[in-house]
Scaffold this motif. Sequence first.
Motif, PDB file in Angstrom:
ATOM      1  N   HIS A   1       0.850  -1.194   0.000  1.00 13.59           N
ATOM      2  CA  HIS A   1       0.000   0.000   0.000  1.00 13.59           C
ATOM      3  C   HIS A   1       0.879   1.235   0.000  1.00 13.59           C
ATOM      4  O   HIS A   1       1.897   1.293   0.694  1.00 13.59           O
ATOM      5  CB  HIS A   1      -0.915   0.049   1.223  1.00 13.59           C
ATOM      6  CG  HIS A   1      -1.767   1.300   1.256  1.00 13.59           C
ATOM      7  ND1 HIS A   1      -2.992   1.386   0.630  1.00 13.59           N
ATOM      8  CD2 HIS A   1      -1.546   2.528   1.817  1.00 13.59           C
ATOM      9  CE1 HIS A   1      -3.497   2.593   0.818  1.00 13.59           C
ATOM     10  NE2 HIS A   1      -2.637   3.304   1.527  1.00 13.59           N
TER      11      HIS A   1
ATOM     12  N   PRO B   1      -2.100  -8.417  -2.455  1.00 15.15           N
ATOM     13  CA  PRO B   1      -2.953  -7.262  -2.743  1.00 15.15           C
ATOM     14  C   PRO B   1      -2.142  -5.969  -2.849  1.00 15.15           C
ATOM     15  O   PRO B   1      -1.180  -5.767  -2.113  1.00 15.15           O
ATOM     16  CB  PRO B   1      -3.914  -7.225  -1.548  1.00 15.15           C
ATOM     17  CG  PRO B   1      -3.237  -7.992  -0.465  1.00 15.15           C
ATOM     18  CD  PRO B   1      -2.400  -9.028  -1.145  1.00 15.15           C
TER      19      PRO B   1
ATOM     20  N   SER C   1      -2.708  -1.678  -3.154  1.00 12.32           N
ATOM     21  CA  SER C   1      -3.715  -0.621  -3.021  1.00 12.32           C
ATOM     22  C   SER C   1      -3.057   0.748  -2.935  1.00 12.32           C
ATOM     23  O   SER C   1      -1.922   0.888  -2.480  1.00 12.32           O
ATOM     24  CB  SER C   1      -4.599  -0.859  -1.786  1.00 12.32           C
ATOM     25  OG  SER C   1      -3.814  -0.889  -0.608  1.00 12.32           O
ATOM     26  N   SER C   2      -3.808   1.754  -3.364  1.00 18.04           N
ATOM     27  CA  SER C   2      -3.357   3.144  -3.342  1.00 18.04           C
ATOM     28  C   SER C   2      -4.559   4.022  -3.673  1.00 18.04           C
ATOM     29  O   SER C   2      -5.468   3.582  -4.381  1.00 18.04           O
ATOM     30  CB  SER C   2      -2.240   3.376  -4.359  1.00 18.04           C
ATOM     31  OG  SER C   2      -1.955   4.766  -4.491  1.00 18.04           O
TER      32      SER C   2
ATOM     33  N   PRO D   1      -5.385  -9.115  -5.787  1.00 14.72           N
ATOM     34  CA  PRO D   1      -6.364  -8.038  -5.986  1.00 14.72           C
ATOM     35  C   PRO D   1      -5.707  -6.660  -5.973  1.00 14.72           C
ATOM     36  O   PRO D   1      -4.693  -6.453  -5.300  1.00 14.72           O
ATOM     37  CB  PRO D   1      -7.327  -8.214  -4.809  1.00 14.72           C
ATOM     38  CG  PRO D   1      -6.534  -8.930  -3.764  1.00 14.72           C
ATOM     39  CD  PRO D   1      -5.591  -9.825  -4.515  1.00 14.72           C
ATOM     40  N   THR D   2      -6.276  -5.724  -6.719  1.00 12.25           N
ATOM     41  CA  THR D   2      -5.786  -4.352  -6.743  1.00 12.25           C
ATOM     42  C   THR D   2      -6.921  -3.388  -6.428  1.00 12.25           C
ATOM     43  O   THR D   2      -8.084  -3.657  -6.724  1.00 12.25           O
ATOM     44  CB  THR D   2      -5.179  -3.984  -8.109  1.00 12.25           C
ATOM     45  OG1 THR D   2      -6.191  -4.114  -9.119  1.00 12.25           O
ATOM     46  CG2 THR D   2      -4.015  -4.900  -8.450  1.00 12.25           C
ATOM     47  N   ASN D   3      -6.559  -2.258  -5.825  1.00  8.01           N
ATOM     48  CA  ASN D   3      -7.533  -1.196  -5.535  1.00  8.01           C
ATOM     49  C   ASN D   3      -6.807   0.138  -5.635  1.00  8.01           C
ATOM     50  O   ASN D   3      -6.065   0.512  -4.728  1.00  8.01           O
ATOM     51  CB  ASN D   3      -8.138  -1.384  -4.146  1.00  8.01           C
ATOM     52  CG  ASN D   3      -9.168  -0.308  -3.817  1.00  8.01           C
ATOM     53  OD1 ASN D   3      -9.470   0.559  -4.640  1.00  8.01           O
ATOM     54  ND2 ASN D   3      -9.704  -0.346  -2.601  1.00  8.01           N
ATOM     55  N   PHE D   4      -7.023   0.829  -6.745  1.00  9.81           N
ATOM     56  CA  PHE D   4      -6.364   2.113  -6.949  1.00  9.81           C
ATOM     57  C   PHE D   4      -7.313   3.282  -6.710  1.00  9.81           C
ATOM     58  O   PHE D   4      -7.136   4.368  -7.257  1.00  9.81           O
ATOM     59  CB  PHE D   4      -5.748   2.164  -8.351  1.00  9.81           C
ATOM     60  CG  PHE D   4      -4.583   1.225  -8.497  1.00  9.81           C
ATOM     61  CD1 PHE D   4      -3.368   1.503  -7.884  1.00  9.81           C
ATOM     62  CD2 PHE D   4      -4.708   0.044  -9.201  1.00  9.81           C
ATOM     63  CE1 PHE D   4      -2.299   0.624  -7.983  1.00  9.81           C
ATOM     64  CE2 PHE D   4      -3.649  -0.841  -9.317  1.00  9.81           C
ATOM     65  CZ  PHE D   4      -2.438  -0.547  -8.707  1.00  9.81           C
ATOM     66  N   SER D   5      -8.289   3.056  -5.867  1.00  9.54           N
ATOM     67  CA  SER D   5      -9.132   4.137  -5.344  1.00  9.54           C
ATOM     68  C   SER D   5      -9.325   3.928  -3.838  1.00  9.54           C
ATOM     69  O   SER D   5     -10.367   4.250  -3.281  1.00  9.54           O
ATOM     70  CB  SER D   5     -10.472   4.179  -6.077  1.00  9.54           C
ATOM     71  OG  SER D   5     -11.154   2.942  -5.945  1.00  9.54           O
ATOM     72  N   ALA D   6      -8.304   3.361  -3.212  1.00 12.83           N
ATOM     73  CA  ALA D   6      -8.370   3.040  -1.777  1.00 12.83           C
ATOM     74  C   ALA D   6      -8.261   4.311  -0.935  1.00 12.83           C
ATOM     75  O   ALA D   6      -7.774   5.346  -1.400  1.00 12.83           O
ATOM     76  CB  ALA D   6      -7.258   2.067  -1.409  1.00 12.83           C
ATOM     77  N   GLN D   7      -8.704   4.226   0.288  1.00 11.95           N
ATOM     78  CA  GLN D   7      -8.549   5.340   1.214  1.00 11.95           C
ATOM     79  C   GLN D   7      -7.105   5.415   1.709  1.00 11.95           C
ATOM     80  O   GLN D   7      -6.389   4.411   1.731  1.00 11.95           O
ATOM     81  CB  GLN D   7      -9.479   5.172   2.413  1.00 11.95           C
ATOM     82  CG  GLN D   7     -10.952   5.320   2.083  1.00 11.95           C
ATOM     83  CD  GLN D   7     -11.817   5.278   3.330  1.00 11.95           C
ATOM     84  OE1 GLN D   7     -11.426   4.734   4.366  1.00 11.95           O
ATOM     85  NE2 GLN D   7     -13.000   5.849   3.245  1.00 11.95           N
TER      86      GLN D   7
ATOM     87  N   SER E   1     -10.283  -2.995  10.938  1.00  8.39           N
ATOM     88  CA  SER E   1     -10.659  -3.877   9.832  1.00  8.39           C
ATOM     89  C   SER E   1     -11.614  -4.941  10.366  1.00  8.39           C
ATOM     90  O   SER E   1     -11.519  -5.363  11.521  1.00  8.39           O
ATOM     91  CB  SER E   1      -9.431  -4.530   9.208  1.00  8.39           C
ATOM     92  OG  SER E   1      -8.803  -5.410  10.123  1.00  8.39           O
TER      93      SER E   1
END
Length: 421
Positions: free
Chosen positions: A159, A175, A177-178, A193-199, A409
């Motif tokens: 992250h 995973p 994330s950013s 998994p990827t998340n490029f709209s993470a908090q 979490s």
Amino acid sequence: MGRGLLILVSGLVIIVGLVQQSISNRIIAIPERTVDYHQETDVQNVANSVLEYGMEELNNNQQWTAGLSESDFMGAEATLQVFNFQDFVNNNPNIPADHDIQNWDQWTLLLVSTAETNSTRAVVEAHITQDSFSRYAFFSNDENGVNFTSTDVINGPVHTNGTLNFSGTPTFNGPVSSPNMWNGNANPQFNGPTNFSAQEIPLPTNNQANQLRTQAQNGGLSFNTNINVVFNNDGTVNISRNGNPPTTFNLNNTNGVISSSDTVTVQGTVNGQATVHSSSQVRISGDIRYQNPGQNSSDVLGIVSQGNINVNQNAHRASGTQDLTIHASMMAIGQGNSFQLARFNDGVTRGTLNLLGGIQQDTRGPVGQFTYNWRGRPVLTSGFAKNYTFDTRLGQMNPPFYPRQSTFSVQYIKEKPVEFL
């Protein structure tokens, strides 16, 4: 013949009557079931809404345990109970006997939401926890323009609150994330998994890191001078102050925290569990290894610095090789602070920096420099090549009192069957 026909007709009449009765019963039952379904759904929604309210309160204030008691919350009587580790230790009788928490600790909370109407009752429970930062293979606030390259293979969670920069084909097996989309003319391999709209996830503040000083003063080893820490494979640690002869301490006789308000230099073989902390800076002067680095090992080390974590430019020479081995989860907090190699750009090529653990830092620091050959492959020109392996045990175990995230979490949410009263 006439008698047979009469019997047949009579049978048909009976069958038709039964079918009509069944249809009539269904006509009655369908609206009744529809009413039941709506009642179940409504009361379940209220219970979930109350639970969401509690989680939002806890994200705003991690110490919130007030709960909720409302006689009319969206048309239902609603309560929210928040149970912590102290409730568990004291055998609070209100804790549901059928909860699914396996291991309670001081970062564990159990939320129980109840919604009740005149005819129905719904209960939803959630196990939430504040994760340790040691769960990250790589974490940063600011990537500082440094690239992940084709030589980088990251196996654990990644992250950044900044922007990941890629060149070539770096590989991510966990995973990623950013809050921002990655940057670069590259072909990264995302196998998780990827998340490029993470908090954004804030690093601990200096006040939070100072809690390690408190732990060291209450059951650990606390100092106010420069100290040199050398771990021994028999479970002891030698600590010398300002260059004076060392004193030997047994880790088993402490809570595992070793802290100084000044510079801490560290190396050696760790047999046990420890967290080394400095309010100033940490220097790594040689290999740091676990006595047993296997998956069944209980050896674990955390390094937390409120300044930089600097690898001495000659640290690899302590073991007489070009390589350097570090077994630890390491965190450098405070604006601009990093894990980095001193004199990384001195033009001296070393071997490989073999890391088993993870790195969390405010600003990404360099450990080497690369150029690309005519085939487009990275070539080391200064410092270390990297071989970073995430210690998967850190998903379940943490170094003593290693800093925790400020947000919670969810470990599980359990909706219990709606009761009709």
